[in-house]
Design an enzyme around this catalytic site. Structure first.
Site, mmCIF file in Angstrom:
data_model
loop_
_atom_site.group_PDB
_atom_site.id
_atom_site.type_symbol
_atom_site.label_atom_id
_atom_site.label_comp_id
_atom_site.label_asym_id
_atom_site.label_seq_id
_atom_site.Cartn_x
_atom_site.Cartn_y
_atom_site.Cartn_z
ATOM 1 N N MET A 32 5.995 -5.762 4.328
ATOM 2 C CA MET A 32 7.140 -6.515 4.844
ATOM 3 C C MET A 32 6.900 -6.883 6.310
ATOM 4 S SD MET A 32 10.433 -5.056 2.891
ATOM 5 C CE MET A 32 10.643 -3.607 3.887
ATOM 6 N N GLY A 33 5.645 -6.793 6.760
ATOM 7 C CA GLY A 33 5.321 -7.228 8.109
ATOM 8 C C GLY A 33 5.632 -6.191 9.178
ATOM 9 N N HIS A 39 -0.207 0.356 7.756
ATOM 10 C CA HIS A 39 -0.554 -0.799 6.924
ATOM 11 C C HIS A 39 -2.060 -1.082 7.009
ATOM 12 C CE1 HIS A 39 3.731 -1.904 8.117
ATOM 13 N NE2 HIS A 39 3.805 -1.905 6.795
ATOM 14 N N GLN A 163 8.480 5.011 -4.251
ATOM 15 C CA GLN A 163 7.963 3.655 -4.480
ATOM 16 C C GLN A 163 6.608 3.733 -5.182
ATOM 17 O OE1 GLN A 163 8.371 0.223 -1.682
ATOM 18 N NE2 GLN A 163 6.245 0.692 -1.202
ATOM 19 N N SER A 194 6.086 3.667 10.968
ATOM 20 C CA SER A 194 7.006 2.836 10.198
ATOM 21 C C SER A 194 7.389 1.646 11.056
ATOM 22 C CB SER A 194 8.271 3.643 9.860
ATOM 23 O OG SER A 194 9.300 2.767 9.443
HETATM 24 P P1 AMP Z 1 6.309 -1.872 4.159
HETATM 25 O O1 AMP Z 1 5.858 -2.967 5.063
HETATM 26 O O2 AMP Z 1 7.135 -0.833 4.845
HETATM 27 O O3 AMP Z 1 6.897 -2.374 2.875
HETATM 28 O O4 AMP Z 1 4.986 -1.087 3.738
HETATM 29 C C1 AMP Z 1 3.926 -1.752 3.097
HETATM 30 C C2 AMP Z 1 2.961 -0.719 2.574
HETATM 31 O O5 AMP Z 1 2.453 0.071 3.650
HETATM 32 C C3 AMP Z 1 3.617 0.265 1.594
HETATM 33 O O6 AMP Z 1 2.720 0.563 0.549
HETATM 34 C C4 AMP Z 1 3.871 1.466 2.466
HETATM 35 O O7 AMP Z 1 3.946 2.677 1.745
HETATM 36 C C5 AMP Z 1 2.660 1.436 3.366
HETATM 37 N N1 AMP Z 1 2.920 2.194 4.594
HETATM 38 C C6 AMP Z 1 3.997 2.092 5.412
HETATM 39 N N2 AMP Z 1 3.922 3.005 6.405
HETATM 40 C C7 AMP Z 1 2.771 3.693 6.207
HETATM 41 C C8 AMP Z 1 2.128 4.778 6.888
HETATM 42 N N3 AMP Z 1 2.662 5.334 7.967
HETATM 43 N N4 AMP Z 1 0.965 5.241 6.394
HETATM 44 C C9 AMP Z 1 0.410 4.684 5.271
HETATM 45 N N5 AMP Z 1 0.958 3.672 4.592
HETATM 46 C C10 AMP Z 1 2.130 3.185 5.047
#
Ligand code: AMP
Length: 298
Positions: A32-33, A39, A163, A194
Site C-alpha cells: 500500500m506504499g 517492504h 493476512q 510499518s
Molecule cells: P502493506 O504496505 O502494509 O500492505 O504491506 C505490504 C507487504 O509488506 C505485506 O506483505 C506486509 O506484511 C509486508 N510488511 C509490512 N511491514 C513489514 C515489516 N516490518 N517486515 C516485513 N514485511 C513487512
C-alpha cells in the site's frame, strides 16, 4: 535495468503476461506504499528468487474499516518508485479501484457484494473481529492482483500474520501462486517497521516498542517450558498492563492450527499477537513463541 512504472492494471497485466510467456519467472510484492525496509526485504527476496519482480502500490479502500485511517494513510509514490528500483524491482504499478474492478463498483463507491471474496477461516477472530470486513477486502484485492500479475511467487510479510493465513489459503484454493512468507523487519528497539509509524508522535514512538517487549517476555516464558495459551496470554497482557497503549487484543494462538478463540491444552507451536492504539495510530505485531531468536516462519 531501469524500472518500469505503469499507472494502470491493464498495462501491468499485459507486461506481466508477456514476461511469463517469454519464460521468465516473476516475483510479486503487493503493497500500500509509503515503503520502508520491511517492504524492501520482500522486494529483495523476490529479486533473488525470480528473473523479474512486479510491485503494486495501491491503498486498497476495501480493506479499511475506518475512513479516518484510510484518509490519513501516508502516500509517497515518488519515493516508493526510487526505493523499489534500488531494491531490484522491475516494474511498479498503481491503479484505482475502478481500474482494478471495471464495472463492479457499487453506488456507495465500494464494490458490489457479489465481487467480494470470502477470506476463509484465517480471518476469524482477532484482526477479523476488530476490523470487520478487513480480510474480505484483503482477499478480494489479493485475488485480483494475482489475476493481474500471474506471478510465479508472491511475497508477504509475517508482520501481518492473519493476512498470511488468508493469502496462503487463497493461493492454495486456486493452486497458485507459490506464497513465500518473510520475516518481520524491526527497528533496533524491536518496533516492527510499518508505514503507520510515520504518523507516531515522539511520545507514542517511545511507547510503541512495549508491544514487542511484551511479546518477547511471553516467548521467554515459552522457552522456560510454559505451553498453556491462557498462561502465556496472561503474561502478554501483564507485559502491556502499565503501558499507555490502548490494547485491542493481546492473544495467543496455535500458529499452525488457527482458531478464532484461544486454544486449550498444551501447545506444540504458538504465536503471540497484539493490536494496540498509540493515540490515533493502530499498531499490530506478533511473535512466533516456539522460534528461537530472529527467525520467523509459520
Ligand atoms: P502493506 O504496505 O502494509 O500492505 O504491506 C505490504 C507487504 O509488506 C505485506 O506483505 C506486509 O506484511 C509486508 N510488511 C509490512 N511491514 C513489514 C515489516 N516490518 N517486515 C516485513 N514485511 C513487512
Amino acid at each position: 535495468m531501469d524500472m518500469l512504472h505503469l499507472d494502470n492494471p491493464s498495462a501491468a497485466s499485459e507486461w506481466c503476461v508477456l514476461q511469463r510467456e517469454q519464460g521468465r519467472s516473476l516475483g510479486f510484492v503487493a503493497t500500500m506504499g509509503a515503503l520502508h525496509s520491511g517492504h524492501m526485504s520482500l522486494v529483495r527476496r523476490a529479486a533473488a528468487e525470480n528473473d523479474l519482480v512486479a510491485v503494486s502500490v495501491f491503498v486498497n479502500p476495501l480493506q479499511f474499516n475506518d475512513p479516518g485511517d484510510l484518509d490519513s494513510y501516508p502516500r509517497q509514490l515518488e519515493g516508493d518508485c526510487a526505493l523499489v528500483a534500488g531494491a531490484g524491482g522491475s516494474m511498479l504499478f498503481t491503479g484505482s479501484l475502478e481500474e482494478f474492478f471495471p464495472g463492479k463498483l457499487a453506488q456507495d463507491g465500494g464494490l458490489e457484494a457479489s465481487a467480494m471474496v470470502d477470506p476463509g477461516s484465517g480471518a476469524e477472530g482477532l484482526e477479523g473481529e476488530f476490523r470487520p470486513g478487513h480480510f474480505a477486502g484483503v482477499a478480494t484485492i489479493v485475488k485480483r492482483l494475482f489475476e493481474v500479475t500471474q506471478p510465479t511467487r508472491a511475497y508477504f510479510g509475517l508482520k501481518d500474520f492473519q493476512q498470511c493465513l488468508v493469502v496462503r489459503d487463497l493461493a492454495f484454493a486456486q493452486g497458485k501462486p507459490e506464497v513465500v512468507l518473510c520475516p518481520t523487519v524491526r527497528e533496533q528497539d524491536g518496533l516492527a517497521l510499518s508505514s503507520r509509524n510515520l504518523l507516531l508522535s515522539d511520545e507514542w514512538r517511545a511507547e510503541a516498542p512495549r508491544i514487542q517487549q511484551a511479546l518477547r517476555a511471553t516467548r521467554a516464558l515459552w522457552q522456560q517450558g510454559q505451553r498453556e495459551a491462557s498462561i502465556l496470554r496472561a503474561c502478554l497482557v501483564e507485559g502491556l498492563a502499565d503501558s499507555a497503549l490502548e490494547v485491542e487484543y493481546a492473544a495467543v494462538r496455535d500458529s499452525l492450527n488457527w482458531t478464532r478463540d484461544e486454544p486449550e491444552g498444551s501447545l506444540v507451536q504458538a504465536v503471540g499477537l497484539v493490536a494496540a492504539k498509540a493515540g490515533e495510530v493502530r499498531l499490530i505485531d506478533n511473535l512466533l513463541l516456539h522460534m528461537d531468536g530472529g527467525v520467523d516462519s509459520v
